[in-house]
Motif scaffolding. Structure first.
Motif, mmCIF file in Angstrom:
data_model
loop_
_atom_site.group_PDB
_atom_site.id
_atom_site.type_symbol
_atom_site.label_atom_id
_atom_site.label_comp_id
_atom_site.label_asym_id
_atom_site.label_seq_id
_atom_site.Cartn_x
_atom_site.Cartn_y
_atom_site.Cartn_z
ATOM 1 N N LEU A 380 0.824 -1.212 0.000
ATOM 2 C CA LEU A 380 0.000 0.000 0.000
ATOM 3 C C LEU A 380 0.852 1.253 0.000
ATOM 4 N N THR A 408 -8.720 0.268 6.114
ATOM 5 C CA THR A 408 -9.310 1.472 5.525
ATOM 6 C C THR A 408 -9.394 1.332 4.004
ATOM 7 N N GLY A 409 -10.584 1.566 3.476
ATOM 8 C CA GLY A 409 -10.790 1.489 2.033
ATOM 9 C C GLY A 409 -11.072 0.098 1.505
ATOM 10 N N ALA A 410 -11.139 -0.900 2.376
ATOM 11 C CA ALA A 410 -11.360 -2.272 1.923
ATOM 12 C C ALA A 410 -12.770 -2.445 1.364
ATOM 13 N N VAL A 411 -12.886 -3.312 0.376
ATOM 14 C CA VAL A 411 -14.181 -3.754 -0.117
ATOM 15 C C VAL A 411 -14.632 -4.921 0.754
ATOM 16 N N THR A 472 -9.604 1.315 10.084
ATOM 17 C CA THR A 472 -10.772 2.068 10.520
ATOM 18 C C THR A 472 -11.461 1.257 11.595
#
Length: 475
Positions: A380, A408-411, A472
């Protein structure tokens, strides 16, 4: 005898009674055999009753009664067949309408098993409307209680299996039932629940391996919270449960068929290739460590070293043809036994051998790229270290797990929804993870079958934040 088929331990109770615990760790459940040394009662037996019969034989006791705490939703019961085989009476809640002969039991009914052992039925609705618990009584009174899906270790059975519209009413019943047990039984009484050892039938994750009623009075939410607070907490904590549950209750109420564990027909490499070409479920039973090194393209990784039966039963379309692939006949036989417990006992075929032996063409062989959360953190930051750069981080854990904390930002697509939602995944290399690596390996195999570029994060989720992965958390 494997761990999932094991008689895990023997608990000695007061008054010369003994309780044998028959563990089915793959489903998170326990069955019990209680005896005075001569006769025995069996509570909530799994479908593979040979384990129970073997335990009774080892102890030299005669099974005279088999009882169910409720019509089970997470496994096919072996109670009816065990009663047939042993000549025992079969006790079921009188309020449950069933087509087979049984001894109807209601609140307060007492079964005199011997001069030294009695079983008292106690109405404990909550997990189901007609749920019964059974107090085991010796010459000096109650020594413990088989609580089924009522009072568990640190939690209770979930209350939404009969539909969300019933869940609040059943949660109120569950609270009252737990307090009923606490009021009428002594603090020293042992608690022997059926669920709560990883089963999705528990409202929340259970804690501990054994407990007395007195210990639960100090910690169990049903016994320390007011009714309103308990109901609110219980309903808020409920997450999805396996899709195969929809078939269990009806099968148990109708009376399950005797178990058939004969070997499936053997599939040769050409037949395996044909089944894979048609998109059938071909399940690789080896460990994920072996799978990532080499496997047949299109196979799904669900190793016997994890909860294979839960995830396969949850993901498949019920009745879809299944082919089992193992390293040995013993692996295939173990998988058959596991799956028979949830009513999957007809198989398209089975195959035994290494991927290299089972490939009709060397071009079928695949390997899977693996990584750790430290690798993900570096990737990342723009340093993928020879692995495909992560365009998508896919989290296949449950809704509650994801809500508590996630990359954070994971699907987020839970594993049990993945096969029907693969088209939703954005283009590019997918780095997939779960809580430990087991579900992520299954997900990676599904993604690879759809020709996606996949990196499997085979690591404990607890290591993610320490490795520097941006997180998150629930506020």
């Amino acid at each position: 005898m494997t761990e999932t088929n094991a008689v895990k331990r023997e608990d000695r109770s007061a008054g010369g009674l003994a309780v044998e615990v028959i563990e089915t760790s793959s489903l998170g459940d326990r069955s019990y055999l209680a005896t005075d040394g001569e006769v025995a009662v069996v509570v909530d037996p799994q479908r593979d009753v040979d384990r129970v019969i073997a335990a009774a034989g080892r102890l030299g006791v005669r099974i005279t009664l088999v009882v169910e705490t409720h019509v089970h939703n997470d496994y096919v019961s072996g109670g009816l067949e065990l009663a047939r085989l042993t000549g025992a009476e079969y006790g079921v809640a009188a309020a449950d309408e069933v087509p087979f002969e049984r001894r109807p039991l209601s609140d307060g009914d007492v079964v005199e098993l011997s001069p030294r052992m009695r079983l008292r039925a106690l109405a404990t609705p909550g997990h189901t409307f007609h749920h019964l618990s059974y107090a085991l009584e010796g010459e000096d009174g109650p020594v413990g209680v088989f609580t089924g899906g009522s009072l568990l270790f640190g939690t209770t059975g979930r209350t939404d299996l009969l539909g969300e519209q019933q869940s609040e009413e059943l949660a109120r019943h569950q609270h009252a039932s737990a307090r009923k047990l606490a009021a009428i039984l002594p603090d020293g009484a042992q608690i022997w629940p059926t669920h709560g050892f990883g089963s999705f039938c528990s409202a929340t994750q259970a804690s501990g391996d054994s407990a007395t009623l007195g210990e639960q009075k100090r910690s169990n939410p049903a016994l320390v919270l007011a009714e309103g607070d308990f109901v609110e907490q219980t309903l808020a904590g409920l997450d999805a449960y396996p899709a195969y549950y929809a078939h269990m209750g009806a099968q148990n109420a109708a009376g399950p068929e005797p178990l058939d564990l004969r070997e499936p027909a053997r599939a040769e490499p050409d037949e395996l290739r044909r089944r894979l070409h048609h998109g059938e479920w071909v399940v690789d039973l080896r460990s994920r460590k072996a799978f990532v090194v080499s496997h047949l393209a299109g196979t799904v990784s669900l190793g016997l070293d994890g909860p294979m039966v839960t995830w396969l039963g949850w993901m498949i379309d019920w009745g879809a043809p299944i082919t089992l692939v193992g390293e040995s006949r013993e692996q295939v036989a173990e998988a058959q036994r596991e799956l028979a417990r949830i009513g999957i006992d007809k198989f398209a075929a089975a195959a035994v051998g290494s991927p290299e032996q089972l490939a009709a063409d060397p071009g079928q062989l695949r390997s899977t790229t693996t990584a750790t959360f430290a690798d993900l953190a570096a990737a990342l930051d723009g340093n993928p270290a020879g692995k495909p750069a992560p365009e998508v981080v896919l989290d296949v854990r449950t809704n509650n797990e994801f809500a508590a904390s996630h990359v954070t930002g994971a699907v987020h697509i839970p594993l049990y929804e993945l096969k029907d939602r693969i088209s939703e995944i954005p283009a590019g290399a997918v780095w997939v993870h779960c809580g430990s690596g087991y579900r992520a390996t299954a997900a990676a195999s599904l993604l690879e079958a759809h020709d996606l570029v996949v990196v499997l994060v085979d690591d404990a989720f607890g290591a993610a934040a320490e490795a520097g992965v941006p997180m998150t958390h629930r506020s």
